[in-house]
Design an enzyme around this catalytic site. Structure first.
Site, PDB file in Angstrom:
ATOM      1  N   LYS A 162     -11.315 -14.146  -8.547  1.00  0.00           N
ATOM      2  CA  LYS A 162     -10.338 -14.312  -9.300  1.00  0.00           C
ATOM      3  C   LYS A 162      -8.827 -13.759  -8.929  1.00  0.00           C
ATOM      4  CE  LYS A 162      -8.996 -11.474 -12.961  1.00  0.00           C
ATOM      5  NZ  LYS A 162      -7.525 -11.743 -12.807  1.00  0.00           N
ATOM      6  N   GLU A 170     -10.537  -1.202  -3.279  1.00  0.00           N
ATOM      7  CA  GLU A 170      -9.386  -0.607  -2.604  1.00  0.00           C
ATOM      8  C   GLU A 170      -8.091  -0.557  -3.371  1.00  0.00           C
ATOM      9  OE1 GLU A 170      -6.165  -0.271  -1.180  1.00  0.00           O
ATOM     10  OE2 GLU A 170      -6.052  -2.389  -0.369  1.00  0.00           O
ATOM     11  N   CYS A 228       0.085  -1.181  -0.564  1.00  0.00           N
ATOM     12  CA  CYS A 228      -0.425   0.145  -0.820  1.00  0.00           C
ATOM     13  C   CYS A 228      -0.449   1.154   0.417  1.00  0.00           C
ATOM     14  CB  CYS A 228      -1.826   0.010  -1.007  1.00  0.00           C
ATOM     15  SG  CYS A 228      -2.879  -1.241  -0.241  1.00  0.00           S
ATOM     16  N   GLU A 272       2.170   6.450  -7.505  1.00  0.00           N
ATOM     17  CA  GLU A 272       2.555   5.254  -6.617  1.00  0.00           C
ATOM     18  C   GLU A 272       3.574   4.478  -7.199  1.00  0.00           C
ATOM     19  OE1 GLU A 272       0.268   1.936  -3.965  1.00  0.00           O
ATOM     20  OE2 GLU A 272      -0.547   2.267  -6.036  1.00  0.00           O
TER      21      GLU A 272
END
Length: 484
Positions: free
Chosen positions: A178, A256, A290, A386
């Site tokens: 997806k 991840e 990331c 983040e």
């Protein structure tokens, strides 16, 4: 939904299909802020159909000799090259990425990664057979895990799809993947490419399936009874939800989940070279990476000089239209992400100083200026969390011990870098930094042969490399009596 929007479809068992209940969601080009396509908003019936197709295709795909799976993957890689301009156009529209950078920085590594895993298919390794009990021989079989439910992110929709399907297919698994609800176009095109290759080579097209949808669609995939493994690249929150859902029937999970990469710059660093490389590694893809070099820790003796140089580099970095070959990055991916990045800047503490940028660019799309923020403390929100945008923060440290403490002092542990001419110091830092990757005097290069993955809230499991391939296999012990 207007008729002018291009219609995207799921790819299930070799057929492009609308959602069973006809629901759709608009797909927006982040460079314009305007909808350009409608994608299926898939529900339980669609997930059931895709999982059933993958399950039915699994035995024959599993039982192929590795050389046959390799042929398929090599053909897919060739087809990626042949249809590169289509993929580039789809990804640029998906993400607002500069066309030239997708062509130079994404297509070649994706093709290389698929070819790497094509080779890995023929390199399954295990301990040698032997007698560990008198009269018995033990052997190790390494087998595919089964159907894999995979959820890809919106920052690199094409490349992250490759990182997921290539090792899974190479190991003998079948796939239901997806894409993000904001970036489905390139994954649907990949389905067309892979389906045509499977068809040409005489394999079931149910080996690879694409389901479009939102978080609820992803939840249905992960909680479905058929998949043996769930893999996601995404936020920490999403990863925790997947792990919780998968735990209900003990699915294998591969996560991840983002990072907050420290960039530790010592006083003996070549400042112009470091600034040039760090600014590129921090702003590339609008900082939506990331592993981005967004958290700089610089020695106090060179702090002011370094910040001035970094702010100058930011002011010279350009964001803009997809067809402008001088831009380093395009827009943020969606309106929510733009709001998030703005929020970090708006909530900066009084002691922080914006050295460059800090504002939206233009009156359409989701562009944000390359930004440098100095004067920060270790417990500040923008240091600890983040941002996922073109924002580089700077802190000043006094010695190596403090640098290590601050570098490790976040919940993420994916990537890091050290900048120094002192080899012994570089080796000490590479040992002390608690991150899945440590670069020395560089930041962000990746190769197919080396693993990518982190610790702590950056998740677990590896992408790329033989380690990433192994994650899509299971180990079976077979013991036989020597008495016949």
């Amino acid at each position: 939904m207007t008729t002018a929007l291009r219609r995207l479809r799921n790819y299930i068992d070799g057929e492009f299909r609308d959602a069973a209940d006809g629901r759709t969601t608009e797909v927006v080009n982040p460079a314009t802020g305007e909808a350009y396509a409608a994608a299926p908003l898939s529900g339980a019936a669609d997930v059931d159909a895709a999982m059933a197709a993958a399950e039915a295709a699994f035995p024959a795909w599993r039982d192929l000799i590795p050389a046959e799976r390799q042929k398929v993957l090599l053909k897919i890689a060739d087809r990626f090259e042949e249809r590169a301009e289509e993929l580039i156009a789809a990804e640029s529209e998906n993400c607002g990425k500069p066309v030239a950078l997708v062509r130079s920085e994404e297509i070649p590594p994706m093709v290389d990664q698929i070819r790497f895993f094509a080779g890995a298919a023929r390199m399954l390794e295990g301990r040698s057979a032997g007698e560990y009990m008198a009269g018995f021989t033990s052997i190790i079989r390494r087998e595919p895990v089964g159907v894999c439910a995979q959820v890809a992110p919106w920052n690199y929709p094409m490349m992250m799809a490759v990182w997921k399907f290539a090792p899974a297919l190479a190991a003998g698994n079948t796939v239901v993947i997806k894409p993000s609800d904001t970036t489905p176009a390139s994954t649907v095109l990949i389905a067309d490419i892979i389906g045509s290759v499977l068809d040409e080579l005489g394999h079931s097209r149910g080996v690879f399936n694409v389901i479009c949808g939102d978080r609820e669609t992803g939840r249905l995939m992960v909680e479905h009874k058929i998949p043996a493994m769930a893999s996601i690249t995404g936020s920490v929150r999403a990863g925790m939800q997947v792990a919780e859902s998968a735990s209900k029937d003990l699915k294998r999970v591969h996560l991840e989940l983002g990072g907050k990469a420290p960039v530790v710059v010592f006083e003996d660093t070549d400042i112009p070279k470091a600034v040039e490389d760090i600014s590129v590694a921090g702003y590339f893809n609008a900082g939506q990476d990331c592993t981005a070099a967004t958290r700089v820790l610089v020695h106090e003796s060179i702090h002011d000089e370094f910040v001035a140089a970094l702010a100058k580099a930011a002011s010279e970095t350009k964001t803009g239209a997809v067809d402008d070959e001088d831009v380093l990055y395009g827009p943020l991916n969606n309106a929510n992400q733009l709001k998030q990045v703005k929020g970090f800047i708006e909530r900066l503490p009084a002691h922080a100083k914006i050295e460059a940028g800090g504002e939206q660019v233009g009156d359409k799309g989701y562009f944000f200026a390359p930004t440098v923020v100095s004067g920060l403390k270790q417990d500040d929100e923008i240091v600890q969390h983040e941002v996922f945008g073109p924002v580089i923060t700077v802190q000043s440290f006094s010695d190596e011990k403090q640098a290590v403490e601050w570098a490790n002092g976040v919940e993420y542990a994916l990537a890091s870098s050290v900048w120094t001419k002192d080899h012994a110091r570089a080796m000490r830092m590479s040992r002390s930094l608690d991150f899945g990757c440590v670069w020395i005097n560089t930041h962000i290069p990746l190769v197919a042969e080396m693993p990518h993955g982190g610790f702590k809230k950056s998740g677990y499991g590896k992408d790329l490399s033989a380690y990433g391939f192994d994650d899509y296999t299971r180990i079976k012990h077979v013991m036989t009596s020597l008495d016949g």
